[in-house]
Design a protein around this motif. Structure first.
Motif, PDB file in Angstrom:
ATOM      1  N   ILE A 124     -23.238 -20.561 -33.091  1.00 58.34           N
ATOM      2  CA  ILE A 124     -24.280 -20.704 -34.104  1.00 58.34           C
ATOM      3  C   ILE A 124     -23.857 -21.739 -35.138  1.00 58.34           C
ATOM      4  O   ILE A 124     -22.828 -21.568 -35.796  1.00 58.34           O
ATOM      5  N   PRO A 125     -24.626 -22.836 -35.299  1.00 66.47           N
ATOM      6  CA  PRO A 125     -24.312 -23.846 -36.319  1.00 66.47           C
ATOM      7  C   PRO A 125     -24.344 -23.223 -37.720  1.00 66.47           C
ATOM      8  O   PRO A 125     -25.328 -22.604 -38.101  1.00 66.47           O
ATOM      9  N   GLU A 126     -23.271 -23.376 -38.454  1.00 64.88           N
ATOM     10  CA  GLU A 126     -23.172 -22.758 -39.781  1.00 64.88           C
ATOM     11  C   GLU A 126     -24.240 -23.268 -40.731  1.00 64.88           C
ATOM     12  O   GLU A 126     -24.735 -22.535 -41.583  1.00 64.88           O
ATOM     13  N   VAL A 127     -24.624 -24.551 -40.551  1.00 67.03           N
ATOM     14  CA  VAL A 127     -25.628 -25.122 -41.446  1.00 67.03           C
ATOM     15  C   VAL A 127     -26.973 -24.417 -41.287  1.00 67.03           C
ATOM     16  O   VAL A 127     -27.717 -24.252 -42.264  1.00 67.03           O
ATOM     17  N   MET A 128     -27.286 -23.976 -40.078  1.00 64.95           N
ATOM     18  CA  MET A 128     -28.541 -23.265 -39.847  1.00 64.95           C
ATOM     19  C   MET A 128     -28.533 -21.906 -40.553  1.00 64.95           C
ATOM     20  O   MET A 128     -29.533 -21.473 -41.128  1.00 64.95           O
ATOM     21  N   VAL A 129     -27.369 -21.257 -40.501  1.00 62.28           N
ATOM     22  CA  VAL A 129     -27.235 -19.960 -41.164  1.00 62.28           C
ATOM     23  C   VAL A 129     -27.359 -20.134 -42.678  1.00 62.28           C
ATOM     24  O   VAL A 129     -28.031 -19.355 -43.355  1.00 62.28           O
ATOM     25  N   GLU A 130     -26.721 -21.180 -43.209  1.00 62.85           N
ATOM     26  CA  GLU A 130     -26.774 -21.431 -44.650  1.00 62.85           C
ATOM     27  C   GLU A 130     -28.207 -21.711 -45.110  1.00 62.85           C
ATOM     28  O   GLU A 130     -28.630 -21.250 -46.178  1.00 62.85           O
ATOM     29  N   ASP A 131     -28.948 -22.472 -44.314  1.00 65.87           N
ATOM     30  CA  ASP A 131     -30.352 -22.757 -44.652  1.00 65.87           C
ATOM     31  C   ASP A 131     -31.185 -21.477 -44.641  1.00 65.87           C
ATOM     32  O   ASP A 131     -32.053 -21.275 -45.497  1.00 65.87           O
ATOM     33  N   GLU A 132     -30.924 -20.615 -43.665  1.00 71.07           N
ATOM     34  CA  GLU A 132     -31.652 -19.357 -43.551  1.00 71.07           C
ATOM     35  C   GLU A 132     -31.330 -18.446 -44.739  1.00 71.07           C
ATOM     36  O   GLU A 132     -32.222 -17.788 -45.297  1.00 71.07           O
ATOM     37  N   ILE A 133     -30.058 -18.421 -45.127  1.00 73.46           N
ATOM     38  CA  ILE A 133     -29.641 -17.604 -46.274  1.00 73.46           C
ATOM     39  C   ILE A 133     -30.323 -18.089 -47.546  1.00 73.46           C
ATOM     40  O   ILE A 133     -30.819 -17.283 -48.347  1.00 73.46           O
ATOM     41  N   LYS A 134     -30.364 -19.402 -47.730  1.00 76.59           N
ATOM     42  CA  LYS A 134     -30.991 -19.965 -48.926  1.00 76.59           C
ATOM     43  C   LYS A 134     -32.472 -19.602 -48.992  1.00 76.59           C
ATOM     44  O   LYS A 134     -32.991 -19.198 -50.040  1.00 76.59           O
ATOM     45  N   GLN A 135     -33.158 -19.733 -47.861  1.00 72.10           N
ATOM     46  CA  GLN A 135     -34.585 -19.420 -47.812  1.00 72.10           C
ATOM     47  C   GLN A 135     -34.825 -17.936 -48.103  1.00 72.10           C
ATOM     48  O   GLN A 135     -35.743 -17.574 -48.843  1.00 72.10           O
TER      49      GLN A 135
END
Length: 246
Positions: A124-135
């Motif tokens: 899982i790309p960490e950047v995708m998780v970070e974007d999801e967390i922010k949203q």
């Protein structure tokens, strides 16, 4: 913690025991210190069992006046093909049955998707998780603002600390990203695409939902985004249709 202009319904038990009871008898303009104790099993450990004081100012008092249930009231609802009390009862029963059926189907759907996603191996790309967390956090912050609450206070009133919330959000975000990646890969492997007819139908559905012209909807939702949405939904349905009961 601080909250302003929060609407609290007495008897709703939204707050900890003792809070609402001490507000009974207050009038608009009154200020009062409410002495309460957080429950020993409160999720926010730093508050569990603690004695605290809430300084409250009551701005206004509202009372619910329930109308008499008769045909005249039913007609005032302007519900299509519902003009009598009996028709309202039948309509309400049908709505409840539909809701329960949808909930049951959703539970089965979630179980199937979880099994498929759980069996997949992927990074899982960490950047995708970070974007999801922010949203996710932005949505919660906006929800808190609607209640006139500060972010941390909103979490406390829901019985969770910022640290617990962060951990919960990370788990949920990773789960959503993982699910999205797996479903998108299934769509790719199965050659699932969005037809022109499906795109047109989806735009028309959105236009009807938001009471806008299709041309206006297209300004806000580009075809590339809508196409991805249609494909993902078809992939979900493919997975469900392929599942077998055991």
């Amino acid at each position: 913690g601080k909250a302003e202009n929060y609407q609290l319904e007495i008897g709703s038990n939204q707050f900890i025991p003792g809070f609402e009871e001490q507000m009974v008898g207050m009038n608009a303009g009154d200020e009062k210190d409410l002495n309460v104790t957080f429950p020993e099993n409160y999720q926010a450990e730093n508050l569990a069992g603690q004695e605290v004081v809430f300084k409250v100012k009551l701005h206004e008092v509202k009372t619910k006046n329930l109308p008499e249930l008769n045909d005249e009231f039913v007609k005032s609802l302007e519900k299509e093909n519902v003009n009598t009390v009996e028709e309202l009862k039948a309509s309400t029963k049908a709505d409840l049955e539909t809701t329960k059926k949808n909930e049951a189907e959703q539970a089965i759907t979630s179980e199937i998707i979880e099994k498929v996603v759980g069996a997949a191996e992927l990074d899982i790309p960490e950047v995708m998780v970070e974007d999801e967390i922010k949203q996710y956090k932005d949505n919660v912050a906006n929800q808190a603002k609607q209640y006139g609450l500060e972010y941390d206070m909103f979490l406390q009133m829901n019985g969770i600390t910022p640290e617990q919330f962060d951990a919960q959000v990370k788990v949920e975000s990773e789960k959503r990203v993982r699910t999205t990646l797996v479903i998108e890969e299934i769509a790719k492997l199965e050659g699932i695409t969005a037809t022109e007819e499906e795109m047109t139908k989806k735009y028309e559905e959105l236009a009807a939902q938001y009471k806008m012209e299709v041309s206006e909807i297209k300004k806000y939702i580009p075809s590339s985004i809508l196409e991805k949405d249609v494909i993902v939904n078809k992939a979900y349905q493919f997975v469900l249709d392929s599942a077998k009961r055991v």
